[in-house]
Design a protein around this motif. Sequence first.
Motif, PDB file in Angstrom:
ATOM      1  N   ALA A 174       0.814  -1.204  -0.097  1.00  6.27           N
ATOM      2  CA  ALA A 174      -0.257   0.050   0.117  1.00  6.27           C
ATOM      3  C   ALA A 174       0.916   1.257  -0.145  1.00  6.27           C
ATOM      4  O   ALA A 174       2.016   1.249   0.559  1.00  6.27           O
ATOM      5  CB  ALA A 174      -0.893  -0.005   1.419  1.00  6.27           C
ATOM      6  N   VAL A 175       0.377   2.274  -0.583  1.00  7.95           N
ATOM      7  CA  VAL A 175       1.123   3.613  -0.900  1.00  7.95           C
ATOM      8  C   VAL A 175       0.483   4.758  -0.368  1.00  7.95           C
ATOM      9  O   VAL A 175      -0.680   4.775  -0.666  1.00  7.95           O
ATOM     10  CB  VAL A 175       1.482   3.716  -2.246  1.00  7.95           C
ATOM     11  N   LEU A 176       0.861   5.497   0.643  1.00  5.43           N
ATOM     12  CA  LEU A 176       0.163   6.794   0.980  1.00  5.43           C
ATOM     13  C   LEU A 176       1.213   7.847   0.904  1.00  5.43           C
ATOM     14  O   LEU A 176       2.409   8.046   1.353  1.00  5.43           O
ATOM     15  CB  LEU A 176       0.110   6.669   2.279  1.00  5.43           C
ATOM     16  N   THR A 177       0.929   8.957  -0.093  1.00  2.00           N
ATOM     17  CA  THR A 177       1.631  10.265  -0.336  1.00  2.00           C
ATOM     18  C   THR A 177       1.317  11.142   0.543  1.00  2.00           C
ATOM     19  O   THR A 177       0.496  11.077   1.326  1.00  2.00           O
ATOM     20  CB  THR A 177       1.351  10.694  -1.768  1.00  2.00           C
ATOM     21  N   GLN A 178       2.099  12.232   0.472  1.00  2.00           N
ATOM     22  CA  GLN A 178       1.831  13.471   1.226  1.00  2.00           C
ATOM     23  C   GLN A 178       0.328  14.151   1.020  1.00  2.00           C
ATOM     24  O   GLN A 178      -0.114  14.876   1.982  1.00  2.00           O
ATOM     25  CB  GLN A 178       2.982  14.416   1.288  1.00  2.00           C
ATOM     26  N   GLU A 179      -0.043  14.121  -0.086  1.00  2.00           N
ATOM     27  CA  GLU A 179      -1.268  14.465  -0.359  1.00  2.00           C
ATOM     28  C   GLU A 179      -2.413  13.558   0.053  1.00  2.00           C
ATOM     29  O   GLU A 179      -3.534  14.159   0.477  1.00  2.00           O
ATOM     30  CB  GLU A 179      -1.554  14.516  -2.124  1.00  2.00           C
ATOM     31  N   GLY A 180      -2.255  12.370   0.465  1.00  3.66           N
ATOM     32  CA  GLY A 180      -3.349  11.557   0.916  1.00  3.66           C
ATOM     33  C   GLY A 180      -4.368  11.365   0.034  1.00  3.66           C
ATOM     34  O   GLY A 180      -4.319  11.122  -1.105  1.00  3.66           O
ATOM     35  N   LEU A 181      -5.624  11.648   0.603  1.00  2.00           N
ATOM     36  CA  LEU A 181      -7.065  11.435  -0.236  1.00  2.00           C
ATOM     37  C   LEU A 181      -7.347  12.700  -0.629  1.00  2.00           C
ATOM     38  O   LEU A 181      -7.353  13.598   0.067  1.00  2.00           O
ATOM     39  CB  LEU A 181      -7.665  10.539   0.442  1.00  2.00           C
ATOM     40  N   ALA A 182      -7.703  12.861  -2.211  1.00  8.53           N
ATOM     41  CA  ALA A 182      -8.432  14.003  -2.461  1.00  8.53           C
ATOM     42  C   ALA A 182      -9.600  14.368  -1.973  1.00  8.53           C
ATOM     43  O   ALA A 182     -10.317  13.515  -1.521  1.00  8.53           O
ATOM     44  CB  ALA A 182      -8.486  14.013  -4.222  1.00  8.53           C
ATOM     45  N   ALA A 183      -9.855  15.673  -1.768  1.00  7.16           N
ATOM     46  CA  ALA A 183     -11.303  16.020  -1.135  1.00  7.16           C
ATOM     47  C   ALA A 183     -12.774  15.957  -1.983  1.00  7.16           C
ATOM     48  O   ALA A 183     -13.195  16.886  -2.453  1.00  7.16           O
ATOM     49  CB  ALA A 183     -11.196  17.603  -0.802  1.00  7.16           C
ATOM     50  N   TYR A 184     -12.828  14.643  -2.201  1.00  7.21           N
ATOM     51  CA  TYR A 184     -14.044  14.282  -3.137  1.00  7.21           C
ATOM     52  C   TYR A 184     -15.153  14.250  -2.277  1.00  7.21           C
ATOM     53  O   TYR A 184     -15.154  13.863  -0.973  1.00  7.21           O
ATOM     54  CB  TYR A 184     -13.882  12.894  -3.743  1.00  7.21           C
ATOM     55  N   PRO A 185     -16.392  14.527  -2.773  1.00  2.45           N
ATOM     56  CA  PRO A 185     -17.750  14.519  -2.397  1.00  2.45           C
ATOM     57  C   PRO A 185     -18.103  12.973  -2.135  1.00  2.45           C
ATOM     58  O   PRO A 185     -18.960  12.754  -2.564  1.00  2.45           O
ATOM     59  CB  PRO A 185     -18.509  15.110  -3.001  1.00  2.45           C
ATOM     60  N   ILE A 186     -17.401  11.991  -1.438  1.00  2.00           N
ATOM     61  CA  ILE A 186     -17.504  10.784  -1.183  1.00  2.00           C
ATOM     62  C   ILE A 186     -17.349  10.431   0.162  1.00  2.00           C
ATOM     63  O   ILE A 186     -16.762  11.201   1.082  1.00  2.00           O
ATOM     64  CB  ILE A 186     -16.633   9.842  -1.935  1.00  2.00           C
ATOM     65  N   LYS A 187     -18.252   9.531   0.861  1.00  2.00           N
ATOM     66  CA  LYS A 187     -18.486   9.426   2.324  1.00  2.00           C
ATOM     67  C   LYS A 187     -17.314   8.641   2.801  1.00  2.00           C
ATOM     68  O   LYS A 187     -16.718   7.966   2.035  1.00  2.00           O
ATOM     69  CB  LYS A 187     -19.648   8.626   2.577  1.00  2.00           C
TER      70      LYS A 187
END
Length: 261
Positions: free
Chosen positions: A82-95
């Motif tokens: 698994a890979v986790l970058t400094q940006e993490g997850l984008a702020a999408y409108p998903i629960k």
Amino acid sequence: MMNIMLSIHQVTKKIEGKSLLDNVSFNVPKGSSIGLIGPNGAGKSTLMKLISAYEKPTSGSITFHNKDVQQWNVKKLAQRIAVLTQEGLAAYPIKVFDAVLLGRYPHLGFFQRESKKDYQLVEDVLAFTSLTDLKDQFLDTLSGGERQRVAIAKAMVQQPELLLLDEPTTFLDIGHQLNILKLVKEWQQKDNLTVIMVMHDLNLASQFCEELILMSEGKVVRSGSNEEIIDSDLLENVYHTTPEIIRHPKSNVPQILLGHF
């Protein structure tokens, strides 16, 4: 005898004649926590892209469980790394729940839907990461620290053996930095997870990594324990500034102070 999970052997990466990595070699035992440190342009993030098979080395090899990462099936590799970058997850409108559930994707066959077991795993991970109360909120309503916790939860339900963290706390305040790194440490100890993290903060690297690999200009300068790497002369040669080395009052690990005024 150490169980070597990952082996980087004489890896070189060149782009348009410029050398980004130069003959890098080291082994990563299962269950270990490795910190890649060094100034900007040292080649740390490039190395992470090669380990995850996102890019290919110009020469040398990277083997995961004795098989070159470039020869792994993409989905099979995603089940184990698994890979986790400094940006993490984008702020999408998903629960939050649905975002974390996406971590199960590598384990699903074509047209296969998530099972009750997958949903229960997400619930368990949300509880472990203290996100249960946020599971019905949308990602775009969360703070950066909360989204990074969701990114870790998504990686956890992926159930990898190896977690690659590329500057996971760069954009976070000190409270969220500590929370994220403590969470990763708890996960590592619970599941015997292997962790490689790129860190700019040498003090946090010294506290949360069992071994440090100091890089500069695409080469490994030295690898070893925090006692061996957090050394005034060594760091001065690489960072071109003179740090003062002190001891953490609780853990007694070496820490640095900067600046002479």
